[in-house]
Design a protein around this motif. Structure first.
Motif, PDB file in Angstrom:
ATOM      1  N   ARG A   1      -8.039 181.731  84.613  1.00  0.00           N
ATOM      2  CA  ARG A   1      -6.778 181.853  85.350  1.00  0.00           C
ATOM      3  C   ARG A   1      -6.175 180.476  85.616  1.00  0.00           C
ATOM      4  O   ARG A   1      -4.985 180.253  85.398  1.00  0.00           O
ATOM      5  CB  ARG A   1      -7.004 182.580  86.673  1.00  0.00           C
ATOM      6  N   ARG A   2      -7.006 179.545  86.016  1.00  0.00           N
ATOM      7  CA  ARG A   2      -6.521 178.180  86.284  1.00  0.00           C
ATOM      8  C   ARG A   2      -6.018 177.513  85.006  1.00  0.00           C
ATOM      9  O   ARG A   2      -5.011 176.819  85.019  1.00  0.00           O
ATOM     10  CB  ARG A   2      -7.608 177.329  86.929  1.00  0.00           C
ATOM     11  N   GLN A   3      -6.739 177.723  83.913  1.00  0.00           N
ATOM     12  CA  GLN A   3      -6.302 177.144  82.648  1.00  0.00           C
ATOM     13  C   GLN A   3      -4.953 177.731  82.234  1.00  0.00           C
ATOM     14  O   GLN A   3      -4.092 177.024  81.713  1.00  0.00           O
ATOM     15  CB  GLN A   3      -7.343 177.368  81.549  1.00  0.00           C
ATOM     16  N   ALA A   4      -4.758 179.025  82.475  1.00  0.00           N
ATOM     17  CA  ALA A   4      -3.478 179.650  82.149  1.00  0.00           C
ATOM     18  C   ALA A   4      -2.356 179.040  82.982  1.00  0.00           C
ATOM     19  O   ALA A   4      -1.239 178.819  82.477  1.00  0.00           O
ATOM     20  CB  ALA A   4      -3.559 181.162  82.383  1.00  0.00           C
ATOM     21  N   VAL A   5      -2.630 178.733  84.238  1.00  0.00           N
ATOM     22  CA  VAL A   5      -1.623 178.095  85.091  1.00  0.00           C
ATOM     23  C   VAL A   5      -1.292 176.708  84.558  1.00  0.00           C
ATOM     24  O   VAL A   5      -0.125 176.322  84.465  1.00  0.00           O
ATOM     25  CB  VAL A   5      -2.110 178.027  86.556  1.00  0.00           C
ATOM     26  N   VAL A   6      -2.321 175.948  84.171  1.00  0.00           N
ATOM     27  CA  VAL A   6      -2.107 174.603  83.624  1.00  0.00           C
ATOM     28  C   VAL A   6      -1.298 174.691  82.335  1.00  0.00           C
ATOM     29  O   VAL A   6      -0.343 173.925  82.129  1.00  0.00           O
ATOM     30  CB  VAL A   6      -3.453 173.882  83.379  1.00  0.00           C
ATOM     31  N   ASP A   7      -1.662 175.620  81.454  1.00  0.00           N
ATOM     32  CA  ASP A   7      -0.936 175.781  80.186  1.00  0.00           C
ATOM     33  C   ASP A   7       0.529 176.118  80.434  1.00  0.00           C
ATOM     34  O   ASP A   7       1.427 175.562  79.792  1.00  0.00           O
ATOM     35  CB  ASP A   7      -1.583 176.872  79.333  1.00  0.00           C
ATOM     36  N   ARG A   8       0.792 177.031  81.366  1.00  0.00           N
ATOM     37  CA  ARG A   8       2.168 177.416  81.674  1.00  0.00           C
ATOM     38  C   ARG A   8       2.950 176.222  82.231  1.00  0.00           C
ATOM     39  O   ARG A   8       4.092 175.988  81.858  1.00  0.00           O
ATOM     40  CB  ARG A   8       2.166 178.576  82.667  1.00  0.00           C
ATOM     41  N   TYR A   9       2.322 175.467  83.115  1.00  0.00           N
ATOM     42  CA  TYR A   9       2.964 174.280  83.685  1.00  0.00           C
ATOM     43  C   TYR A   9       3.289 173.267  82.603  1.00  0.00           C
ATOM     44  O   TYR A   9       4.396 172.690  82.565  1.00  0.00           O
ATOM     45  CB  TYR A   9       2.047 173.673  84.734  1.00  0.00           C
ATOM     46  N   GLU A  10       2.345 173.056  81.667  1.00  0.00           N
ATOM     47  CA  GLU A  10       2.592 172.113  80.584  1.00  0.00           C
ATOM     48  C   GLU A  10       3.726 172.571  79.680  1.00  0.00           C
ATOM     49  O   GLU A  10       4.541 171.766  79.207  1.00  0.00           O
ATOM     50  CB  GLU A  10       1.304 171.882  79.776  1.00  0.00           C
TER      51      GLU A  10
END
Length: 69
Positions: free
Chosen positions: A54-63
């Motif tokens: 979930r955190r990685q998905a948030v980071v990917d979306r932010y990037e």
């Protein structure tokens, strides 16, 4: 009963086992406790992995949002 020469006989208090004493635990109970703990660890590991994803998905979306600017 305990008797004293000048006193009336009195009953001795019964011996009560000390509940704080360590009692041996059967191997079956120990095995069950180990199995429960292993299941709890497995569930926690799954939750941890899901949170990492979930955190990685948030980071990917932010990037992606930053790249679109």
């Amino acid at each position: 009963m305990t008797t004293h020469p000048e006193r009336v006989a009195s009953p001795q208090s019964p011996t009560v086992p000390d509940s704080r004493e360590e009692r041996p635990i059967s191997t079956t109970v120990q095995a069950l406790r180990v199995a429960v703990l292993e299941c709890q660890v497995a569930a926690l590991e799954q939750q941890l992995e899901a949170e990492r994803e979930r955190r990685q998905a948030v980071v990917d979306r932010y990037e992606r949002l930053l790249a679109e600017r």
